[in-house]
Scaffold this motif. Sequence first.
Motif, PDB file in Angstrom:
ATOM      1  N   PRO A  32       0.743  -1.173   0.110  1.00 29.20           N
ATOM      2  CA  PRO A  32      -0.025  -0.223   0.046  1.00 29.20           C
ATOM      3  C   PRO A  32       0.682   1.096  -0.049  1.00 29.20           C
ATOM      4  CG  PRO A  32      -0.821  -1.641   1.573  1.00 29.20           C
ATOM      5  CD  PRO A  32       0.675  -2.201   1.068  1.00 29.20           C
ATOM      6  N   GLN A  33       0.135   2.500  -0.526  1.00 30.40           N
ATOM      7  CA  GLN A  33       0.938   3.583  -0.562  1.00 30.40           C
ATOM      8  C   GLN A  33       1.418   4.130   0.818  1.00 30.40           C
ATOM      9  OE1 GLN A  33      -0.988   6.200  -2.938  1.00 30.40           O
ATOM     10  NE2 GLN A  33      -0.515   5.398  -4.731  1.00 30.40           N
ATOM     11  N   ASP A  34       0.571   3.607   1.859  1.00 28.56           N
ATOM     12  CA  ASP A  34       0.738   4.141   3.197  1.00 28.56           C
ATOM     13  C   ASP A  34       1.269   2.923   3.896  1.00 28.56           C
ATOM     14  OD1 ASP A  34      -1.637   2.954   3.102  1.00 28.56           O
ATOM     15  OD2 ASP A  34      -2.556   3.902   4.720  1.00 28.56           O
ATOM     16  N   ALA A  53       3.768   2.152   5.701  1.00 28.55           N
ATOM     17  CA  ALA A  53       4.479   2.303   6.849  1.00 28.55           C
ATOM     18  C   ALA A  53       3.416   2.285   8.034  1.00 28.55           C
ATOM     19  CB  ALA A  53       4.905   3.515   7.162  1.00 28.55           C
ATOM     20  N   ARG A  54       2.115   2.603   7.929  1.00 28.97           N
ATOM     21  CA  ARG A  54       1.134   2.494   8.980  1.00 28.97           C
ATOM     22  C   ARG A  54       0.134   1.308   8.640  1.00 28.97           C
ATOM     23  NH1 ARG A  54      -3.081   7.690   8.216  1.00 28.97           N
ATOM     24  NH2 ARG A  54      -3.974   7.034   6.081  1.00 28.97           N
ATOM     25  N   ALA A  55       0.177   0.728   7.539  1.00 30.18           N
ATOM     26  CA  ALA A  55      -0.732  -0.415   7.233  1.00 30.18           C
ATOM     27  C   ALA A  55      -0.210  -1.724   8.124  1.00 30.18           C
ATOM     28  CB  ALA A  55      -0.691  -0.630   5.858  1.00 30.18           C
ATOM     29  N   MET A  56      -1.229  -2.543   8.572  1.00 34.99           N
ATOM     30  CA  MET A  56      -0.891  -3.637   9.297  1.00 34.99           C
ATOM     31  C   MET A  56      -1.334  -4.817   8.366  1.00 34.99           C
ATOM     32  SD  MET A  56       0.293  -5.412  11.751  1.00 34.99           S
ATOM     33  CE  MET A  56       0.472  -4.214  13.065  1.00 34.99           C
ATOM     34  N   LEU A  57      -0.240  -5.407   7.755  1.00 31.68           N
ATOM     35  CA  LEU A  57      -0.368  -6.200   6.516  1.00 31.68           C
ATOM     36  C   LEU A  57       0.071  -7.678   7.084  1.00 31.68           C
ATOM     37  CD1 LEU A  57       1.572  -4.456   3.969  1.00 31.68           C
ATOM     38  CD2 LEU A  57      -0.857  -4.607   4.178  1.00 31.68           C
ATOM     39  N   VAL A  58      -0.883  -8.628   7.034  1.00 29.20           N
ATOM     40  CA  VAL A  58      -0.432 -10.052   7.233  1.00 29.20           C
ATOM     41  C   VAL A  58      -0.870 -11.096   6.294  1.00 29.20           C
ATOM     42  CG1 VAL A  58      -1.128  -9.698   9.931  1.00 29.20           C
ATOM     43  CG2 VAL A  58      -2.889 -10.648   8.170  1.00 29.20           C
ATOM     44  N   GLY A  59       0.030 -11.901   6.068  1.00 28.00           N
ATOM     45  CA  GLY A  59       0.105 -13.142   5.009  1.00 28.00           C
ATOM     46  C   GLY A  59       0.593 -14.504   5.269  1.00 28.00           C
ATOM     47  N   ILE A  76      -5.251 -14.588  -4.671  1.00 21.30           N
ATOM     48  CA  ILE A  76      -5.451 -13.489  -3.364  1.00 21.30           C
ATOM     49  C   ILE A  76      -3.998 -13.065  -3.040  1.00 21.30           C
ATOM     50  CG2 ILE A  76      -6.590 -13.405  -1.391  1.00 21.30           C
ATOM     51  CD1 ILE A  76      -8.440 -15.508  -1.937  1.00 21.30           C
ATOM     52  N   GLY A  77      -4.080 -11.676  -2.434  1.00 17.35           N
ATOM     53  CA  GLY A  77      -2.686 -10.981  -2.172  1.00 17.35           C
ATOM     54  C   GLY A  77      -2.661  -9.880  -2.252  1.00 17.35           C
ATOM     55  N   PRO A  78      -1.509  -9.262  -2.083  1.00 18.82           N
ATOM     56  CA  PRO A  78      -0.247  -9.799  -1.788  1.00 18.82           C
ATOM     57  C   PRO A  78      -0.407 -10.265  -0.171  1.00 18.82           C
ATOM     58  CG  PRO A  78       0.356  -7.702  -1.933  1.00 18.82           C
ATOM     59  CD  PRO A  78      -1.152  -7.790  -2.544  1.00 18.82           C
ATOM     60  N   PHE A  79      -1.146  -9.336   0.478  1.00 19.45           N
ATOM     61  CA  PHE A  79      -1.332  -9.575   1.908  1.00 19.45           C
ATOM     62  C   PHE A  79      -2.932  -9.176   2.222  1.00 19.45           C
ATOM     63  CE2 PHE A  79       3.142  -8.207   1.457  1.00 19.45           C
ATOM     64  CZ  PHE A  79       3.732  -9.614   2.180  1.00 19.45           C
ATOM     65  N   ILE A  80      -3.240  -9.539   3.505  1.00 20.18           N
ATOM     66  CA  ILE A  80      -4.508  -8.976   3.905  1.00 20.18           C
ATOM     67  C   ILE A  80      -4.229  -7.836   4.836  1.00 20.18           C
ATOM     68  CG2 ILE A  80      -6.308  -9.323   5.627  1.00 20.18           C
ATOM     69  CD1 ILE A  80      -6.116 -12.494   4.990  1.00 20.18           C
ATOM     70  N   ARG A  81      -4.689  -6.681   4.406  1.00 19.92           N
ATOM     71  CA  ARG A  81      -4.660  -5.466   5.159  1.00 19.92           C
ATOM     72  C   ARG A  81      -5.600  -5.451   6.312  1.00 19.92           C
ATOM     73  NH1 ARG A  81      -3.610   0.995   3.497  1.00 19.92           N
ATOM     74  NH2 ARG A  81      -3.582   1.798   5.933  1.00 19.92           N
ATOM     75  N   LEU A  82      -5.395  -5.637   7.585  1.00 21.96           N
ATOM     76  CA  LEU A  82      -6.259  -5.774   8.506  1.00 21.96           C
ATOM     77  C   LEU A  82      -6.659  -4.412   9.149  1.00 21.96           C
ATOM     78  CD1 LEU A  82      -4.146  -7.910  11.293  1.00 21.96           C
ATOM     79  CD2 LEU A  82      -5.918  -8.426   9.475  1.00 21.96           C
ATOM     80  N   PHE A  83      -8.109  -4.263   9.371  1.00 15.93           N
ATOM     81  CA  PHE A  83      -8.935  -3.183   9.839  1.00 15.93           C
ATOM     82  C   PHE A  83      -8.061  -2.472  11.240  1.00 15.93           C
ATOM     83  CE2 PHE A  83     -13.096  -3.829   7.459  1.00 15.93           C
ATOM     84  CZ  PHE A  83     -12.554  -3.995   6.113  1.00 15.93           C
ATOM     85  N   ASP A  84      -7.995  -1.352  11.239  1.00 15.75           N
ATOM     86  CA  ASP A  84      -7.383  -0.801  12.310  1.00 15.75           C
ATOM     87  C   ASP A  84      -7.990   0.614  12.338  1.00 15.75           C
ATOM     88  OD1 ASP A  84      -5.588   0.594  10.350  1.00 15.75           O
ATOM     89  OD2 ASP A  84      -4.129  -0.422  11.308  1.00 15.75           O
ATOM     90  N   ALA A  85      -7.360   1.804  12.965  1.00 16.15           N
ATOM     91  CA  ALA A  85      -7.714   2.998  13.159  1.00 16.15           C
ATOM     92  C   ALA A  85      -7.500   3.784  11.868  1.00 16.15           C
ATOM     93  CB  ALA A  85      -7.034   3.844  14.068  1.00 16.15           C
ATOM     94  N   HIS A  86      -6.702   3.372  10.917  1.00 18.16           N
ATOM     95  CA  HIS A  86      -6.263   3.782   9.557  1.00 18.16           C
ATOM     96  C   HIS A  86      -7.116   3.270   8.255  1.00 18.16           C
ATOM     97  CE1 HIS A  86      -3.158   5.859  11.662  1.00 18.16           C
ATOM     98  NE2 HIS A  86      -2.582   4.667  12.284  1.00 18.16           N
ATOM     99  N   PHE A  87      -7.592   2.097   8.589  1.00 20.00           N
ATOM    100  CA  PHE A  87      -8.429   1.288   7.355  1.00 20.00           C
ATOM    101  C   PHE A  87      -9.234   0.680   7.934  1.00 20.00           C
ATOM    102  CE2 PHE A  87      -8.342  -2.190   4.636  1.00 20.00           C
ATOM    103  CZ  PHE A  87      -8.455  -1.784   3.315  1.00 20.00           C
ATOM    104  N   GLY A  88     -10.577   0.721   7.245  1.00 24.40           N
ATOM    105  CA  GLY A  88     -11.768   0.124   7.828  1.00 24.40           C
ATOM    106  C   GLY A  88     -12.783  -0.022   6.569  1.00 24.40           C
ATOM    107  N   PRO A 113      -4.295   1.643  -4.380  1.00 28.29           N
ATOM    108  CA  PRO A 113      -3.166   2.306  -3.474  1.00 28.29           C
ATOM    109  C   PRO A 113      -3.346   1.717  -1.871  1.00 28.29           C
ATOM    110  CG  PRO A 113      -4.617   3.942  -4.855  1.00 28.29           C
ATOM    111  CD  PRO A 113      -5.228   2.592  -5.190  1.00 28.29           C
ATOM    112  N   GLU A 114      -4.596   1.355  -1.679  1.00 33.97           N
ATOM    113  CA  GLU A 114      -4.675   0.952  -0.324  1.00 33.97           C
ATOM    114  C   GLU A 114      -4.591  -0.489  -0.052  1.00 33.97           C
ATOM    115  OE1 GLU A 114      -8.264   3.599  -1.726  1.00 33.97           O
ATOM    116  OE2 GLU A 114      -7.211   1.850  -2.294  1.00 33.97           O
ATOM    117  N   LEU A 115      -4.112  -1.161  -1.098  1.00 33.24           N
ATOM    118  CA  LEU A 115      -3.785  -2.793  -0.822  1.00 33.24           C
ATOM    119  C   LEU A 115      -2.447  -3.352  -1.387  1.00 33.24           C
ATOM    120  CD1 LEU A 115      -7.376  -4.165  -1.256  1.00 33.24           C
ATOM    121  CD2 LEU A 115      -6.395  -3.780   0.951  1.00 33.24           C
ATOM    122  N   GLY A 116      -1.904  -2.578  -2.252  1.00 34.55           N
ATOM    123  CA  GLY A 116      -0.765  -2.912  -2.934  1.00 34.55           C
ATOM    124  C   GLY A 116      -1.205  -3.396  -4.305  1.00 34.55           C
ATOM    125  N   ALA A 117      -0.282  -4.429  -4.731  1.00 38.77           N
ATOM    126  CA  ALA A 117      -0.349  -5.249  -5.960  1.00 38.77           C
ATOM    127  C   ALA A 117      -0.426  -6.623  -5.847  1.00 38.77           C
ATOM    128  CB  ALA A 117       0.695  -4.492  -6.810  1.00 38.77           C
TER     129      ALA A 117
END
Length: 398
Positions: free
Chosen positions: A15-17, A19-25, A264-276, A362-366
Motif C-alpha cells: 500500500p502507498q501508506d 508504514a502505517r498499514a498492518m499487513l499479514v500473510g 489472492i494477495g499480496p497480503f491481507i490489510r487488517l482493519f484498524d484506525a487507519h483502514f476500515g 493504493p490501499e492494498l498494494g499489487a
Amino acid sequence: MPAAPAFTDPAAHLPQDAARAMLVGRLWQPGVGPVPVAVRGDALHDLSRLAPTASELLEAEAPADAVRRALDDGTAPRIAGLADALRNSEAAAQDASRPWLLAPCDLQAVKASGVTFVASLLERVIEEQARGDASRAEAIRAGLAGVLGDNLAGIVPGSAQAAQVKELLIAQGAWSQYLEVGIGPDAEIFTKAPVLAAVGTGADVGIHPVSAWNNPEPEVVLAVDSRGRVKGAALGNDVNLRDVEGRSALLLGKAKDNNASCAIGPFIRLFDAHFGIDAVRRITVGLKVEGPEGFVLEGSSSLARISRDPLDLVSQAIGPHHAYPDGFMLFLGTMFAPTQDRHGPGQGFTHVVGDRVAISAPELGALVNRVVHADQAPRWAFGIGALMRNLAGRGLLG
C-alpha cells in the motif's frame, strides 16, 4: 498505470501508506511449511506463536492490535526479508530452497459475489445470449444497450423499483438469470475455490485449455471471521472463462474453479484506525494486462459503483443458513469485463499464455501473476490434511 510491478521492488507491491498499514500473510518456509507472517519495515515476522493459521489469527477480537503487540514484545520474530521473499515468489524464477509468499488465507472458505456492478451484469447477459461465442458479443452488446441503456445504474437491488424494471424487461424479452441476481433481492454468492487452493502473488494463474474466451476479474476480497465480522481486505483475481459460463450458468464450477484459477494477495490489510470498511467502499481497483506479443490492456473498477454494499454481501454469505467456523474470504465482484479487441475486430479480449496480470489499489498494494494453462500450473497438493499434519508435527496444535 505503469508497467506491472517488478518483484525486485517491494514498495510497488505494498500500500502507498505501508508504514502505517498492518499487513499479514503467509510464507512458505522450506523445511517448515506455511507460516503466518506480518510485515514490519523490510522484514516478515513469524506469527505462529500468536496463531498457527491465518484463520485463527482473524478470530481475535482485534487482530491488528494483537499483531502489533506481538511485533513489539518479540513474540513475532523476524523470519525472512520482505524483498527476498517477494522476489522468490515469482514463479518463473522461484528457488524452492528459499521462502516465498503464499495466498494470505488458509482454512477460510473462498466465496465470491457475482453480478454486483451494472457493467459486469450486462456482460454476463451478453455471454448468456452469445452462448459462449465471442464473435457474437458486439452485436448483442449494441442491441442490449438499446433496450437497457444505463437505466439499471441507480436501481437498488430488491427494491420495488427493481421489481418494476424486472416486469418491464420480461415484457420486452430481455430478462435473464443474471438480471435476477443483479437487481433482484438475492445476491449471487458462490464458492470460488476449495479451502487452501488459492495462490498468492507471483504464482502462475490457470485458465482451462479448452477456453477461447476468458478474462481476469480484478476484485477486492474481504477477510471475514466465523461471526461474520470483516477483519480486513486483500486483492483478488477471480479468473473467469466467459465462453464456458456463457454456454450455461450451470457450468459455473468449470468456468471458475480450476487449478490455480484463484489468486489472492499480496497480503491481507487488517482493519484498524487507519483502514476500515468505509475505506474499502472507496477503493478503485486497477488492472493491467501485458501480453507476450506487446498487447496491453488497462482498466479500473471503483467500489463506489457497486450495486450492493459490501456488508450486505457479507450478510447474504453468512447467517442462520450459512456457517463458516473458520471464516471466509469474499470476492466482492468487479465492474470490469474487458471488451478491447485483441485478435481481430469483434473478437474482444481473451488471455494468451504468458500474460502478466497486475491488479492494484493504493490501499492494498499489487497482486501480480502470470497466465498459464491450468494443467501447466503447479498442481495443488497441500490440502487440509497436509496442513493438519504439518501443524501437528511442529507442535502447533494444542
